[in-house]
Design a protein around this motif. Sequence first.
Motif: not given
Length: 218
Positions: A197-212
């Motif tokens: 569920d975590v992956i499904k909800s956030e894999k396309d989050n445009p801010k994910l790379k910035e946090v990573e």
Amino acid sequence: MRKWGLTLLAVFLTIILTACNQNDSKDEDKKETSEKTSQKKEASQDESGEGFKALKEKELNSQRNKKTTNDSSDNQIIDYTDKQKIAMLLFQPGLDDKFITADDVLKGEYQSKFSDGVKKKHLPKLTVTSLPENTQMDNTPTGTKFYNIQPFPSQYSVNIAMNEHNMIIFGSQSPIPDYNELLHGLDGMAKVYKTKDVIKSEKDNPKLKEVEDKVDMQ
């Protein structure tokens, strides 16, 4: 004589009508029997013919599709690094009060809640340190990895336990004796999320790379 003649005629007609009715009844019985035989034959043909084969093929396709979906979900988990999954975890709801969140990482600051009061502190990066296998925790699923997160927003040490099924972020001041305590929420100090569920909800989050990019894995 005329009376007797009429009587004989009536009897004769009655016999003829009775015979006709019996023949009609027999014909109807034959027709019904023939229809039932035909239905049984058609049913038998369906079970061994194209209709039955099509139904079985549909069931097999449904099972294959279900297996493919499950395999795809499992592969999806493998496709992401632990760093990416931890970054995804920080976006999950319910972390605000006790843990550093993705919003804190993006803003570059967090609230420190120690005995000296609540203070805002600078957060240039989030340091995530891999921990050795916890052999003292009972019922830990095979493949579970543990990480420590710094800085701590309070007096509780913040850790993550993650495997293919669950991702758990929790705060503690002493060792946890049993993994099931984490699953049950650790008296409010643990948040449990399904890994898929975590992956499904956030894999396309445009801010994910910035946090990573602000997660420093050690």
